[in-house]
Design an enzyme around this catalytic site. Structure first.
Site, PDB file in Angstrom:
ATOM      1  NE  ARG A  48       5.795   8.885  -2.080  1.00 57.47           N
ATOM      2  CZ  ARG A  48       6.399   9.468  -1.055  1.00 57.47           C
ATOM      3  NH1 ARG A  48       7.576   9.039  -0.636  1.00 57.47           N
ATOM      4  NH2 ARG A  48       5.855  10.477  -0.429  1.00 57.47           N
ATOM      5  N   GLY A  49       7.287  11.692  -4.206  1.00 58.35           N
ATOM      6  CA  GLY A  49       7.814  12.805  -3.445  1.00 58.35           C
ATOM      7  C   GLY A  49       8.513  13.760  -4.392  1.00 58.35           C
ATOM      8  CB  ALA A  50       8.052  17.375  -5.022  1.00 58.81           C
ATOM      9  NE  ARG A  91       2.703  11.270  -9.596  1.00 62.65           N
ATOM     10  CZ  ARG A  91       2.528  11.120  -8.278  1.00 62.65           C
ATOM     11  NH1 ARG A  91       3.538  10.731  -7.519  1.00 62.65           N
ATOM     12  NH2 ARG A  91       1.367  11.371  -7.723  1.00 62.65           N
ATOM     13  CG  ASP A 240       4.046  16.871  -4.574  1.00 64.58           C
ATOM     14  OD1 ASP A 240       4.573  16.048  -5.335  1.00 64.58           O
ATOM     15  OD2 ASP A 240       3.664  16.593  -3.432  1.00 64.58           O
ATOM     16  CG  ASN A 250       1.495  17.843   0.789  1.00 64.53           C
ATOM     17  OD1 ASN A 250       2.492  17.441   0.193  1.00 64.53           O
ATOM     18  ND2 ASN A 250       1.146  17.360   1.967  1.00 64.53           N
ATOM     19  CE  LYS A 251       0.184  12.161  -2.446  1.00 66.29           C
ATOM     20  NZ  LYS A 251       0.102  11.860  -3.890  1.00 66.29           N
TER      21      LYS A 251
END
Length: 350
Positions: A48-50, A91, A240, A250-251
């Site tokens: 995960r993480g863009a 995603r 992201d 973002n998250k």
């Protein structure tokens, strides 16, 4: 200073990804030998993480091409198109995913008229390696620009995980912190737990401890209290996707931090490579927000704490308006008070 772990690596003809679902209690790699396995790993949060998602997707297409290189050209191209669509659906929010897939597709289209599938597969693997190497270099450059914004002795709050585990290496938000520490600055990091998937408690805390950077884990709801007590000097997060006007996805939980930072006069920085800018979207209102499984909210692992049949909303991201962002930190420099004109000017730089 960089976490001495390869978040993703190419080994013996396949992509290997650190299984981030198992950290910090267990460390293991997941091996992906097809685009379908890579898409599943992205969807299930193995990676995960863009930036890391973009790199993984590039390798997913490369490994698929190697798997299909024995096919006749027409069948090879048809199945590669299906693989790209499968990865794109894994995603929806991280723009680096679509950026990397588009770059790999251009590689295919450039070679399509004359090259055999085996030659295209080799070119795609080379392109995936380049995307990985460029991400590490961008994070290093981004970190150097951002480190100049961090005062010696600063107490920095971060949210989610925007470190080496979210990229090909070094990190974005944590890359800024790492670069500041490499430059001799003393930095203490306050780590939001990042409900409901706990990327801060599980991943960011682990990275900082591995690097020996002083860190304190806090509940998400404690951030405002610490700001009011004067214990936070800056907030740095990753992203992201950044819309053309500077709105930032973002998250989930990032937007409240930006509001709190503005209320308390604390700078709110967003660290992002240029590949995270989405100039096709006018504003954050157009950014697709992923809604994830209710099980991430009703419990964790084998533990359930919510009653059966309770209705659940679980948006994975929120959008922070550009006017709450002090600056975007990119590999090309710092975009202060981001707006469309400034962002497009940076994006045009070579």
């Amino acid at each position: 200073m960089t976490l001495k772990v390869e978040t993703l690596r190419w080994r013996e003809g396949a992509l290997e990804l650190v299984d981030q679902r198992r950290l910090p209690l267990d460390f293991a790699y997941v091996r992906c030998s097809s685009a379908a396995q890579t898409a599943e790993a992205i969807r299930d949060m193995v990676v995960r993480g863009a930036p890391a998602i973009g790199c993984a997707a590039a390798y997913g297409l490369a490994v698929e091409a190697l798997r299909l290189e024995h096919l006749a050209p027409a069948e090879f191209f048809a199945q590669m198109d299906e693989a790209a669509a499968l990865l794109a659906a894994s995603r929806p929010t991280a723009v680096n995913l679509f950026w990397a897939i588009a770059r790999m597709r251009r590689c295919v289209e450039t070679a399509r008229p004359a090259a055999a599938p085996s030659a295209i597969a080799a070119a795609l693997l080379g392109q995936a390696h380049a995307i990985r190497d460029e991400d590490i270099a961008a994070n290093r450059a981004l970190g150097a620009h951002g480190a100049a914004l961090i005062e010696d002795g600063a107490r920095v709050l971060t949210h989610c995980n925007a470190g080496a585990l979210a990229t090909a290496g070094h990190g974005t938000a944590l890359g800024v912190i790492r670069s500041a520490v490499e430059g001799g600055k003393r930095v203490r990091v306050f780590v939001d737990e990042t409900r409901p998937f706990l990327q801060g408690a599980r991943l960011t805390a682990w990275e900082l401890l591995e690097d020996g950077i002083p860190a304190t884990l806090i509940a998400d709801v404690a951030a405002g209290y610490l700001m009011r007590c004067g214990e936070i000097d800056a907030v740095i997060v990753g992203t992201d996707r950044v819309a053309a006007n500077g709105d930032v996805a973002n998250k989930i939980g990032t937007y409240p931090l930006a509001v709190l930072a503005r209320r308390h006069g604390i700078p709110f920085y967003v660290a992002c490579p240029i590949s995270t800018l989405d100039l096709e979207l006018a504003s954050g209102e157009q950014i697709p927000i992923e809604e994830r499984s209710a099980s991430e909210v009703t419990g964790f692992g084998d533990v359930r704490w919510a009653p059966p049949r309770i209705a659940v909303r679980n948006p994975a991201f929120d959008v922070t308006p550009a006017d709450l962002v002090t600056a975007l930190i990119t590999e090309r420099g710092v975009i202060e008070h981001p707006d469309e004109a400034r962002i497009r000017a940076f994006a045009r730089q070579e």
